[in-house]
Enzyme design. Structure first.
Site, PDB file in Angstrom:
ATOM      1  N   SER A   1       0.109  -5.168  -3.799  1.00  0.00           N
ATOM      2  CA  SER A   1      -0.565  -3.899  -3.535  1.00  0.00           C
ATOM      3  C   SER A   1      -0.109  -2.836  -4.520  1.00  0.00           C
ATOM      4  O   SER A   1       1.040  -2.848  -4.982  1.00  0.00           O
ATOM      5  CB  SER A   1      -0.244  -3.435  -2.106  1.00  0.00           C
ATOM      6  OG  SER A   1      -0.675  -2.107  -1.896  1.00  0.00           O
ATOM      7  N   TYR A  59       5.034  -1.270   4.612  1.00  0.00           N
ATOM      8  CA  TYR A  59       3.973  -2.101   4.041  1.00  0.00           C
ATOM      9  C   TYR A  59       4.250  -2.357   2.567  1.00  0.00           C
ATOM     10  O   TYR A  59       4.209  -3.500   2.102  1.00  0.00           O
ATOM     11  CB  TYR A  59       2.619  -1.417   4.216  1.00  0.00           C
ATOM     12  CG  TYR A  59       1.510  -2.094   3.448  1.00  0.00           C
ATOM     13  CD1 TYR A  59       1.045  -3.346   3.823  1.00  0.00           C
ATOM     14  CD2 TYR A  59       0.924  -1.473   2.346  1.00  0.00           C
ATOM     15  CE1 TYR A  59       0.033  -3.977   3.112  1.00  0.00           C
ATOM     16  CE2 TYR A  59      -0.086  -2.094   1.631  1.00  0.00           C
ATOM     17  CZ  TYR A  59      -0.526  -3.342   2.012  1.00  0.00           C
ATOM     18  OH  TYR A  59      -1.520  -3.964   1.299  1.00  0.00           O
TER      19      TYR A  59
END
Length: 357
Positions: free
Chosen positions: A145, A170
């Site tokens: 990501s 995350y």
């Protein structure tokens, strides 16, 4: 050409659905996996699966079921944390390629339920790596990501940058995936490619993403939340460009970099068969311009609630993608105006019974 046997995870998710649709159309044999969790509407996830010929009523927990419309597609509903099922899948199917897009997504939600991120993004990822260790694959591709860049402010973000200051759990879980993948590339010679996605959008998109939230609110005459008072920029990347990039990577597993040195280590390559790429549009768009284009496509003006920056968020993303473009000979084609128009057309059709006239 002999078509590859692929395990694709997260196929009821946004990117996984579009990728699977493309792969089966081109003749790849695909087993798609998803746990269909309730992070957002499971109805949307089941509707995506229906597009792939997988009816909700035909799904059997932990057992592959065939698509009704694609003879080269099967689906299994299971968790990545279910090691026994994952091991059996690898043993029974002899996968050539793994494409792991399954993960607990969302920066903001990681503040509410951090344990989900460890279960899925760490334990589940480890189960896939272990299975690939014992049942070797030609290429292991996985979703990282842009969030891994965290507190970095030097733009554009480059894979040669240090990414040791994540802003959310995350992001930390995705950085962990890259480190775990390198370890398995080194110890067990598994060719791994990590893709740092930059704000993917388009039809069938996630309801927790800005484009979906803004469109939904505007069509229901509700105000939209504009974080950091609109002072945000995102490298919005259209879904079809993402899918094309992944597809072109499948037959190009990484090889060791002969020029890699521990005296000046390149974080994006290795002495092992390991590679990290940004995958984005490399053209950041100001949030207010993005909102104005949604307004143009909907023919209405949004009521805007200006909000402070959310914890864990970052003000700007911008991908340096020259190495990927060189590697796969492809540049994104879809501009934001076209991408938003495509999304709005899909949204109105999908939710036509709910959209106010």
């Amino acid at each position: 050409m002999v078509m590859k046997n692929i395990l694709a995870t997260g196929v009821a998710g946004f990117i996984g659905f579009h990728l699977t649709k493309r792969l089966v159309k081109e003749g790849y044999r695909v087993i798609g996996l998803d746990n269909i969790n309730d992070y957002y509407s499971t109805d949307l996830k089941y509707d995506r699966l229906t597009q792939l010929g997988i009816k909700k009523g035909s799904i059997i927990e932990d057992k592959p079921v065939p698509s009704k419309t694609h003879e080269n597609l099967q689906f299994i509903k299971t968790d990545l944390e279910n090691k026994a099922v994952i091991d059996d899948l690898f043993a029974d199917n002899g996968f050539d390629v793994v494409i792991n897009l399954a993960a607990q997504a969302g920066v903001r939600y990681s503040l509410e339920d951090p344990y989900r991120y460890i279960d899925s993004n760490i334990t589940g990822f480890l189960n896939l790596l272990e299975a690939a260790r014992h049942h070797p694959v030609e290429h292991f591709i996985y979703a990282s990501s842009s969030s891994v860049y965290g507190a970095n402010t030097s733009m554009p973000f480059a894979t040669s940058d240090n990414v040791d200051h994540p802003m959310s759990l995350y992001a930390a879980s995705k950085k962990s995936n890259e480190l775990m993948a390198h370890t398995y590339s080194n110890l067990f010679d598994i060719p791994t490619t990590g893709l740092r996605f930059f704000t993917v959008y388009g039809p069938w998109g996630r309801p927790d993403m800005a484009l979906f939230l803004f469109t939904e609110a505007m069509l229901n005459d509700e105000p939209i939340k504009v974080f950091n008072h609109g002072n945000m920029e995102r490298d919005f990347t259209y879904i079809d460009d993402i899918v094309e990039g992944i597809k072109r990577l499948i037959p190009k597993p990484p090889t060791p970099n002969p020029d890699w040195t521990g005296d000046d280590p390149d974080p994006a390559t290795s002495f092992a068969p390991y590679r990290i790429f940004n995958i984005g549009n490399s053209s950041p768009v100001h949030l207010m311009d993005f909102i104005h284009e949604i307004e143009n496509q909907l023919g209405m003006e949004a009521e805007k609630n200006m909000m402070p920056m959310q914890p864990g968020d970052v003000p700007k993303t911008w991908a340096d993608v020259e190495d990927l473009f060189e590697y796969i000979d492809f540049r994104p084609q879809i501009k934001v105006k076209e991408g938003i128009r495509n999304f709005v057309e899909w949204y109105k059709e999908y939710y036509k019974s709910e959209v106010q006239s």
